[in-house]
Design an enzyme around this catalytic site. Structure first.
Site, mmCIF file in Angstrom:
data_model
loop_
_atom_site.group_PDB
_atom_site.id
_atom_site.type_symbol
_atom_site.label_atom_id
_atom_site.label_comp_id
_atom_site.label_asym_id
_atom_site.label_seq_id
_atom_site.Cartn_x
_atom_site.Cartn_y
_atom_site.Cartn_z
ATOM 1 N N PRO A 168 0.829 -1.214 0.000
ATOM 2 C CA PRO A 168 0.000 0.000 0.000
ATOM 3 C C PRO A 168 0.857 1.255 0.000
ATOM 4 C CG PRO A 168 0.044 -0.980 2.179
ATOM 5 C CD PRO A 168 0.756 -1.945 1.276
ATOM 6 N N CYS A 169 0.414 2.249 -0.734
ATOM 7 C CA CYS A 169 1.123 3.535 -0.819
ATOM 8 C C CYS A 169 0.120 4.644 -0.518
ATOM 9 C CB CYS A 169 1.756 3.713 -2.197
ATOM 10 S SG CYS A 169 2.952 2.441 -2.629
ATOM 11 N N GLN A 170 -0.325 4.725 0.730
ATOM 12 C CA GLN A 170 -1.354 5.695 1.083
ATOM 13 C C GLN A 170 -0.848 7.128 1.037
ATOM 14 O OE1 GLN A 170 -2.100 4.073 4.901
ATOM 15 N NE2 GLN A 170 -2.453 2.076 4.000
ATOM 16 N N GLY A 171 0.476 7.288 1.025
ATOM 17 C CA GLY A 171 1.030 8.637 0.997
ATOM 18 C C GLY A 171 0.770 9.380 -0.289
ATOM 19 N N ILE A 172 0.371 8.675 -1.356
ATOM 20 C CA ILE A 172 0.088 9.357 -2.620
ATOM 21 C C ILE A 172 -1.401 9.614 -2.794
ATOM 22 C CG2 ILE A 172 2.102 8.326 -3.707
ATOM 23 C CD1 ILE A 172 0.310 6.410 -5.180
#
Length: 912
Positions: free
Chosen positions: A516-520
């Site tokens: 997961p890449c929730q920072g984007i």
């Protein structure tokens, strides 16, 4: 100076099959808007399944080795499975993210369409031009017949139409084998530096032609080498992340060529080809003897880094037409394959990706077994374990899993690999048999192992089963508290090593996962665009690659949202690709649309292949269903869409629609408490016949040769229960195509398609006294949205299955019933077999389905993986045409659905 050919950054082929969609098939006036928002929601929803923190267990006291302490099991709260009365903050934020995504999409399309690619045009070498001797050809020209045979396009008249971005072929008067520049003689096949533009590093190339043009200028042709920073990786070469380092002397041979004037040559450079599989010592000596070396090729198409087929770098075409499997017979794949491979599924969720990969690999003749799976969501782990009982499923964070793997290797070395450690076993046993204090308890055996987690400090913990107590009294104890029980530790480690409860380096053949890449995400208002990896919400990408670096699997398959190629100039996508290449993996990247593989759902995702140099790099499966590929990609990834060129006319199946997937399912009410029932009817379409197949017929060997539980039953056909107000609203949405809140009394559409209150109608109230049309519906996307309380229709497709079922800002109401789509209906839109059972509260089941990789996409990729693993995938082509029978397997049993008796009443509950 000669004109130059398209650079690696410039799109030189059609990236997808693009045509106008028929209006009657899909309501196009809103579909692209829906796709963006749904994709955004899918990114958001990853948060629930793969990251974050669990509720802390109550604090506990550490006690000496064999003393029993309180239960420290982790518990998760169960949410109320009823739709909230109004959208929460996250739902309302979707409108803002959707607008931002739309702007990003428009920017990407503009860049792809209008930004010219960098072209490798050499600059005149001032030193050579100012010297005493002009650059010149030496020796006699190549014989005319030989020249025309070797370079026919230089002499013949062009007949094919030139593509808009294609370089015009220079015509030649004659060819030569050598030339002199600044008193240095250069021959065909020499590697040289070529003068680049101001403030640019000199180009590196291999001379393939010397010729005099019809304009009487002297030219040479170079086949280019690329440094890592010249490829799509570019600026990611120098980032400071542990273990991520590129050798500055390593270059990559490409098929890209340019013609340039002779005096662009600067000097010779010694470049050697290094076989990536040669002896390390010999390799080091060979590299030491040269200026630069290459062990892989690079192609812009699908951002491919791959082995070179021969020393001279000859490789095949990157067209799709050369790879076909028309002669492949899947009938022979209906029994269990004998060749096996192991799979580790990271960020596994409920197992959609690994399930699909195993199904597809089985069709190719490879038995791919999901031996290990890791996810932080306990309900998803429960679902995966139920459907794959042989899998070691670990409910923990990925970074804790990596730390555990390293500690496990130390324990195995101590208790298994070091023979001397076994000599102390009798002394250990004697120590463990010493008298007990009255407040001490006996360790019967160790039954589990973990690293930290919950509120525990970092370190190894064993799950202890106490003598005289049941499993509910098991506790987690730090290894230091078990210093009096070395024999118990030894027994656990030796048995665990034998059973491979945890993988050691070399044990894993394939790693798959979607970090997961929730920072984007647009929900993150403080996104770090300059250094995304410094955002903790993006660190799982680093962890994923760290696990790959530690375990060194033969193959890697990473899945993610398309935003990793868009946000911050594609930083995260480039990072993932860069990591694999730095680790000496072959790699390629592609974007795939779920609908192209047999689903009534668009859902575009990125898939990144990695393969050790000793293995065959898998291809991407070409579409099997006729779905229009929409949306743009950043210029650097413009040639990564997995699709046929628009010039090709493949034989594809008609795109599936919602009715093809769910029209056979029985009617259920807004509140359906039972998760097991009879079908109440036969399948109506090929999709429905396939999705009802048994595990054995679908080549799912999770339960061996036997049938799994609940076969032939309809599972999880339950909708999210709407609250009374929303249920009353949904009941008033007309049963027609395109219906939504705009059809409710008191609403009218004004200028610019913006909704407004009808001044002639008093605001209608519900029985609760609340308004029929809520304010949030009127203001969503500034009043332009068609989504709130939107009803789907049988002849439509779904943009993207998401993790929420609330109807407040998405089109999710059933075509003819007063409810939202059920979990099973969503699961079908994701391609999950009907036998695949889910666990947890209803909202958690929606999350599991929405977070999953679409099973048919993973299945198609699994087939390509199996072909590569077994060495049956040949050539450098990045695309593969699946067998004609692939869309209707399993094999000879394609049409056999194990439906329930037709006479059973629809929706009748089967008691367990």
């Amino acid at each position: 100076m000669a004109p130059s050919s398209p650079s690696p950054a410039a799109p030189t082929r059609v990236s997808g099959r693009k045509r106008a969609a028929k209006a009657e098939e899909i309501h196009q006036n809103k579909e692209e808007e829906e796709e963006v928002a749904a994709a955004s929601s899918a990114k958001r929803s990853r948060k629930a399944a793969s990251s974050g923190k669990k509720p802390k267990s109550p604090p506990k006291q550490a006690k000496p080795g064999r003393k029993k302490k309180g239960d420290a099991e982790m518990k998760e709260p169960v949410e109320d499975d009823v739709c909230a009365e109004e959208p929460d903050e996250e739902e309302l934020a979707m409108g803002e993210e959707e607008a931002e995504e739309q702007a990003m999409q428009e920017e990407v399309v503009a860049v792809a369409a209008g930004s010219p690619g960098k072209k490798r045009v050499g600059r005149r070498n001032a030193a050579a031009a100012a010297g005493d001797h002009e650059p010149e050809f030496i020796g006699s020209p190549v014989a005319a017949d030989e020249a025309r045979s070797n370079w026919p396009k230089r002499y013949g008249r062009s007949t094919a139409a030139k593509k808009p971005d294609e370089e015009e072929e220079l015509k030649a008067r004659c060819h030569y084998r050598s030339a002199k520049v600044d008193n240095v003689v250069y021959c065909l096949g020499d590697d040289v530096y070529v003068k680049a533009g101001e403030n640019e590093a000199d180009y590196i190339g291999r001379i393939t032609e010397f010729f005099e043009g019809t304009d009487q200028c002297h030219y040479f042709t170079c086949r280019w080498f690329f440094r890592a920073e010249d490829t799509v990786i570019n600026s990611l070469v120098s980032i400071s992340v542990d273990g991520h380092k590129h050798d500055p002397r390593r270059v990559f041979l490409s098929e890209e060529k340019n013609d340039n004037v002779l005096d662009c040559i600067i000097s010779k450079v010694k470049i050697v080809h290094v076989d990536p599989n040669m002896d390390p010592k010999a390799k080091a000596q060979l590299i030491e003897s040269c200026d630069l070396y290459y062990d892989m090729s690079y192609s812009v198409a699908y951002s491919t880094f791959a082995n070179i087929s021969s020393e001279n770098g000859q490789s095949g075409s990157d067209t799709a037409s050369g790879i076909s499997s028309d002669d492949v017979d899947l009938e022979t794949s209906s029994s269990m394959p004998t060749r096996t491979a192991t799979l580790l599924d990271l960020y596994s969720g409920c197992g959609g990706m690994s399930t699909g990969l195993c199904l597809g690999a089985a069709l190719s003749g490879l038995k791919l077994e999901t031996r290990w799976a890791v996810d932080f969501n306990s309900f998803a782990c429960q679902s995966l374990k139920y459907n794959h009982p042989q899998t070691e499923v670990r409910n923990e964070k990925a970074d804790e899993f990596l730390a555990l793997l390293k500690e496990w290797a130390v324990l195995c070395k101590k208790y298994v690999q070091d023979v001397d450690s076994n000599l102390a076993s009798s002394e250990d046993q004697a120590d463990e048999d010493s008298p007990l204090d009255k407040d001490e308890f006996v360790v019967e055996k160790l039954v589990g192992i973990c690293y930290g987690g919950s509120d525990r400090e970092n370190g190894i913990y064993f799950k202890v089963q106490w003598e005289g107590y049941g499993p509910e009294e098991d506790t987690w104890e730090p290894i230091d508290n078990l210093s009096d029980c070395p024999q118990k530790i030894r027994e656990f480690v030796q048995e665990g090593h034998k059973r491979k409860i945890l993988p050691l380096p070399g044990d894993v053949d394939v790693i798959c996962g979607g970090p997961p890449c929730q920072g984007i995400s647009g929900f993150n208002r403080y996104r770090n665009r300059d250094e995304p990896l410094k955002d903790e919400k993006n660190k799982q990408m680093v962890t994923f690659m760290d696990i790959v670096a530690y375990l060194k699997p033969k193959y890697v398959l990473m899945e993610n949202v398309v935003d990793i190629l868009k946000f911050a100039d594609g930083y995260l996508g480039k990072y993932a690709l860069s990591c694999l290449v730095a680790m000496k993996y072959q790699a390629r990247l592609g974007m795939m649309v779920a609908g192209c593989y047999g689903l009534p759902q668009f859902r575009m995702r990125v898939f990144l292949w990695g393969a050790l140099s000793s293995m065959v790099l898998p291809k991407y499966p070409l579409p099997t269903y006729d779905v229009v590929v929409r949306g743009g990609a950043p210029n650097a990834f413009s040639q990564c869409m997995v699709a046929y060129d628009e010039t090709q006319k493949p034989s594809l199946k008609k795109a599936l629609l919602l009715g093809d997937a769910i029209s056979d399912l029985p009617k259920v009410q807004n509140h359906q408490p039972n998760d097991v029932m009879e079908y109440g009817g036969s399948p109506k379409t090929e999709f429905q016949r396939y999705i009802r197949l048994s595990r054995k017929d679908m080549l799912d060997w999770s339960f061996g040769e036997g049938a799994g539980p609940d076969e032939g039953k309809l599972l999880d056909h339950q909708p999210l229960r709407l609250n009374n107000d929303d249920y009353e609203r949904v009941q008033q949405i007309p049963v027609k195509k395109g219906a939504n809140f705009r059809d409710l009394k008191g609403v009218r559409v004004g200028a610019n398609n913006i909704v407004e209150w009808d001044p002639e109608i008093e605001r209608v109230k519900l029985s609760s006294g609340k308004p029929l049309v809520p304010d949030y519906a009127m203001s969503f996307i500034k009043g332009k949205s068609l989504k709130p309380f939107g009803r789907l229709w049988w002849d439509e497709t779904v943009p993207t299955v998401v993790t929420r079922a609330e109807p407040h800002n998405q089109v999710i109401i059933h075509p003819t019933q007063a409810r939202v789509l059920t979990i099973r209906e969503n699961a079908r839109l994701q391609g999950f077999p009907d036998y695949y059972r889910l666990f947890g509260p209803i909202k958690e089941k929606y999350i599991q389905v929405g977070n999953a990789v679409a099973v048919p996409v993973a299945r198609a990729l699994g087939y390509c993986l199996g072909q590569a693993y077994l060495g049956e995938s040949e050539g450098s082509d990045p695309l593969y045409q699946l067998p004609p029978s692939f869309t209707s397997v399993g094999g000879r049993t394609a049409g056999q659905a194990r439906a329930s008796p037709v006479g059973t009443p629809a929706g009748e509950v089967v008691e367990q």
